[in-house]
Design a protein around this motif. Structure first.
Motif, PDB file in Angstrom:
ATOM      1  N   GLN A 101       0.854  -1.191   0.000  1.00 20.63           N
ATOM      2  CA  GLN A 101       0.000   0.000   0.000  1.00 20.63           C
ATOM      3  C   GLN A 101       0.891   1.243   0.000  1.00 20.63           C
ATOM      4  O   GLN A 101       2.019   1.210   0.496  1.00 20.63           O
ATOM      5  CB  GLN A 101      -0.917   0.002   1.226  1.00 20.63           C
ATOM      6  N   PRO A 102       0.390   2.377  -0.569  1.00 19.94           N
ATOM      7  CA  PRO A 102       1.202   3.600  -0.560  1.00 19.94           C
ATOM      8  C   PRO A 102       1.645   3.937   0.856  1.00 19.94           C
ATOM      9  O   PRO A 102       0.843   3.896   1.784  1.00 19.94           O
ATOM     10  CB  PRO A 102       0.225   4.656  -1.086  1.00 19.94           C
ATOM     11  N   GLY A 103       2.907   4.211   0.997  1.00 20.48           N
ATOM     12  CA  GLY A 103       3.438   4.528   2.323  1.00 20.48           C
ATOM     13  C   GLY A 103       4.105   3.322   2.969  1.00 20.48           C
ATOM     14  O   GLY A 103       4.942   3.482   3.847  1.00 20.48           O
ATOM     15  N   TYR A 107       6.126  -0.295  -1.440  1.00 15.91           N
ATOM     16  CA  TYR A 107       5.577   0.568  -2.490  1.00 15.91           C
ATOM     17  C   TYR A 107       6.678   1.483  -2.998  1.00 15.91           C
ATOM     18  O   TYR A 107       7.281   2.220  -2.227  1.00 15.91           O
ATOM     19  CB  TYR A 107       4.423   1.389  -1.901  1.00 15.91           C
TER      20      TYR A 107
END
Lengths: 307, 444
Positions: A101-103, A107
């Motif tokens: 996931q972003p973060g 990623y």
């Protein structure tokens, strides 16, 4: 008793087998990032690229088979700059994979340390077409940027698989050397045509053209993402005649009808170049991509009578 | 001033140290070292004059002429004044990347955490005759506002607020927990249930101006099964086959389909979806659905004396073809759904009926994109009514859609309907759809 020993031995060996197969599972949104990941990762990673090189990366279907791939990923590499905004978010949500996931650590937005062109200044609206508010996302089409992406990949892989850090560093310096040698070749091939004028279909090539000093005087699209109009086509024909441009570069996923009618009008030539690895069968990896495009361009300029 | 001082110090140090080392070497090497020193000195002088020019320009209150940095240090340009850098990693899941403008002072940088917002307008028109299910001649049918963002590292949230002619409604508003252990995905809030295909789609992603008769007759009409509840889904490992199982629990109030008169009158939805890529351009998507809840047939004078329930079974199939090199010009989508309804109700409604009204309905549709901006499609509809299976409605539609851009579309639909209990309807429906704001995901 023998069976028991065998089972015991097998159980003890399991972790070893698992770690032998413990390759980093890398998913990239495009084949370009995938190719760079293979350069750095070698046999310590397995790479899946979602969009094909001959596909318009703005319009990719978020197929459930992509969800499967993303759900199993240790690393997700994205082009960023909103290139994948139409299809990546649903894949991320449905992947059920916290690692990418972003973060999260898995990623990797490849656009964070490269040179981005055409970042709009002032107010932008959709009257300008499908503009990218964060700059032109086709930045991988310049070897200097490719090198920086490769560095980011090396650092990311080393962070996630510290035991292989020296392997990745070695692979990077090998790639770096091969790329540098190839760049010298490409510079020499295109040097005679510096300042040559041409037209492209979409704004996919600013980094490429800037690198080799080629002058894009117009686009077949009136505005990004807006299909050609008769009025604009006439303007392009006029501009090409005025400026003496004869070459029209088209991405493999656009219709050739309008470019061909322009070429007929100006006595020029339409050429399909690969904007990505896999965009043509010759562009098998990141270096082969430039090899193909550079040689095609040079041949076309030579055929059309130099500058 | 600091870089200049450093540069000067380095020059001086080099000038003092180098000759001493050189003295111990041969005169040839000494000459080489001297050349290097001269070269270094020249470079430092150039650098110093560039920096001094920059300083002078700054003191004069002008923008400094940036000294051309070496190729290697030339990354993304620093954010210009009045912008702020988005935290890395906000992109991809709908968040922005790069620099964003700040309005007002720099302390208002928290605006970058505002959700992605968009408004989609849906304007409908109708001409022709329909006495059974009339639509207004002109109607701003729906304005859907969406607010979407990542909540925290564990979840995202999506709100869709629909402004219609009858008022404002929360069409959907839910939290998605997409980082749960065990491969689970959970949604909590008000949402369109995962029953079949059409039920889960918003109006603006449908390939028609209306919804099929089977949706109207058996699955709650335009709003469908849309209720407050909890949804949990999980991928089932099956090699290259995509298999997803979903289980949902709702309060039990969904338009005229489910009506909950007690706290325990919950509604349930189960859905199994299978997807397979036949080739890189062709794929097939299959689904089976079940839903159960209390209906309103037994409610007399606000009291649920009947305690009747409805079961719904559905199967759906979608076949897509989209050649990748011409993906923006040509594609075909074929869809079909069949729904069986088993509704308990008072026998008195139909004297010879058993008390279980069993009805079935389906649609079959095909849509073909024949040019970059043009789609043509057709749909055949047939459905019995949920409360009286002896009434059978049939319909057929031809649809033509024009897309000026990704953000707007114009659609015309000729629809002929043979109602089981009224005169036939021949209508020409048209629709304008337009979206402003954040770029939403393409429907699939």
């Amino acid at each position: 008793m023998n069976t028991l020993k065998f089972i015991l031995a097998f159980l003890l060996a399991l972790p070893a087998i698992a770690s032998a197969q413990g390759k980093l599972n890398v998913v990239s949104t495009t084949e370009d990032l995938g190719s760079l990941a293979r350069e750095i990762g070698g046999d310590k990673v397995s790479v899946t690229a979602l969009a094909k090189g001959y596909q318009d990366p703005h319009f990719v279907d978020p197929k459930p088979s992509f969800i499967l791939a993303v759900s199993r990923a240790d690393v997700l590499m994205v082009v960023g700059r909103e290139l994948e905004i139409g299809w990546l978010p649903p894949l991320l949500t449905s992947s059920r994979n916290a690692k990418i996931q972003p973060g999260a650590n898995g990623y990797l937005d490849a656009s964070l340390n490269v040179r981005i062109l055409e970042i709009p200044t002032g107010q932008i609206t959709r009257a300008m077409g499908d503009v990218h508010p964060l700059g032109n996302p086709h930045y991988w089409l310049e070897p200097g940027n490719g090198r920086k992406i490769a560095q980011a990949i090396r650092d990311k892989f080393s962070q996630l698989s510290p035991g292989n850090a020296s392997y990745f560093a070695q692979r990077y310096s090998d790639f770096d050397a091969r790329l540098a040698a190839a760049e010298k070749r490409w510079d020499a091939t295109l040097a005679p045509f510096k300042g040559a004028k041409l037209v492209t279909f979409h704004r996919s090539w600013p980094n490429f053209m800037e690198r080799w000093g080629l002058d894009v005087i117009g686009y077949v699209e009136p505005k990004p993402g807006i299909p050609p109009t008769p009025q604009h086509t006439l303007e392009v024909i006029d501009a090409m005649k005025r400026e003496g441009a004869k070459l029209i570069v088209v991405e493999p996923y656009f219709d050739l009808k309008t470019p061909q009618s322009i070429a007929t009008q100006v006595g020029g030539k339409v050429m399909v170049l690969a904007p990505s690895v896999g965009g043509t069968k010759e562009a098998t990896d990141y270096i082969a991509l430039f090899e193909y495009d550079v040689n095609q361009l040079a041949a076309a300029f030579k055929q059309l009578g130099g500058k | 001033m600091r870089p200049i001082d450093c540069a000067r110090a380095a020059c001086i140090a080099a000038a003092f140290l180098a000759p001493r080392q050189a003295a111990a070497q041969t005169p040839d090497q000494a000459q080489q070292v001297q050349q290097q020193i001269d070269q270094l000195r020249q470079e430092f002088n150039q650098r110093i004059s560039a920096l001094e020019a920059q300083l002078a320009a700054l003191q004069a209150g002008q923008a400094a002429p940036a000294p051309s940095p070496p190729e290697a240090a030339q990354g993304a340009p620093p954010p210009p004044a009045g912008t702020v850098e988005v935290p890395p990693g906000a992109a991809g899941a709908g968040g922005p990347t790069g620099t964003l403008p700040i309005y007002g002072t720099a302390s208002l940088g928290s605006k970058i955490f505002n959700p992605d917002m968009a408004v989609i307008g849906d304007f409908l028109g109708a001409a022709g005759r329909n006495t059974t299910d009339p639509q207004p001649a002109l109607e701003m049918h729906e304005s859907e506002a969406s607010f979407q963002a990542i909540v925290d590292p564990y979840a995202r949230a999506d709100f869709f607020i629909s402004f219609g002619e009858e008022g404002v409604e929360l069409e959907e508003g839910f939290l998605t927990l997409n980082t749960l252990p065990g491969g689970f995905l959970a949604k909590v809030g008000k949402m369109r249930a995962a029953f079949g295909k059409v039920n889960s789609l918003h109006n603006h992603v449908l390939p028609w101006t209306d919804r099929p008769l089977v949706t109207k007759n058996l699955v709650g009409g335009e709003d469908g099964i849309d209720d407050a509840g909890i949804s949990v889904s999980r991928l089932i490992p099956a090699g290259t086959l995509f298999l997803e199982a979903t289980g949902e629990v709702y309060r039990g109030d969904s338009s005229d389909l489910f009506k909950s008169s007690k706290r325990g009158d919950l509604a349930y939805v189960a859905h199994l979806r299978g997807y397979h890529d036949i080739s890189e351009s062709t794929n097939v998507d299959l689904g089976a659905s079940y839903s159960y809840g209390h209906n309103d047939a037994g409610i007399v004078r606000a009291e649920d004396i009947g305690r009747f329930t409805t079961d719904l079974f559905g199967v759906d199939a979608t076949l897509r073809w989209r050649p990748l090199t011409r993906a923006i010009y040509h594609q075909f989508v074929g869809r079909s759904e069949v729904v069986w309804s088993n509704r308990e109700q008072f026998r008195t409604l139909r004297p010879r009926a058993s008390g279980h009204e069993r009805s079935v309905g389906y649609y079959v549709s095909g849509d073909y994109q024949f040019a970059r901006r043009w789609w043509a499609g057709g749909r055949y509809d047939q459905s019995e009514r949920a409360e009286d299976s002896s009434i059978l409605d049939r319909g057929g539609s031809a649809v033509l859609t024009y897309w000026p851009s990704e953000f707007s579309q114009v659609r015309g639909q000729y629809r002929r309907t043979n109602y089981g209990d009224g005169p036939d309807a021949n209508e020409l429906l048209f629709q304008f759809q337009f979206s402003i704001g954040a770029h939403g995901a393409h429907p699939f």
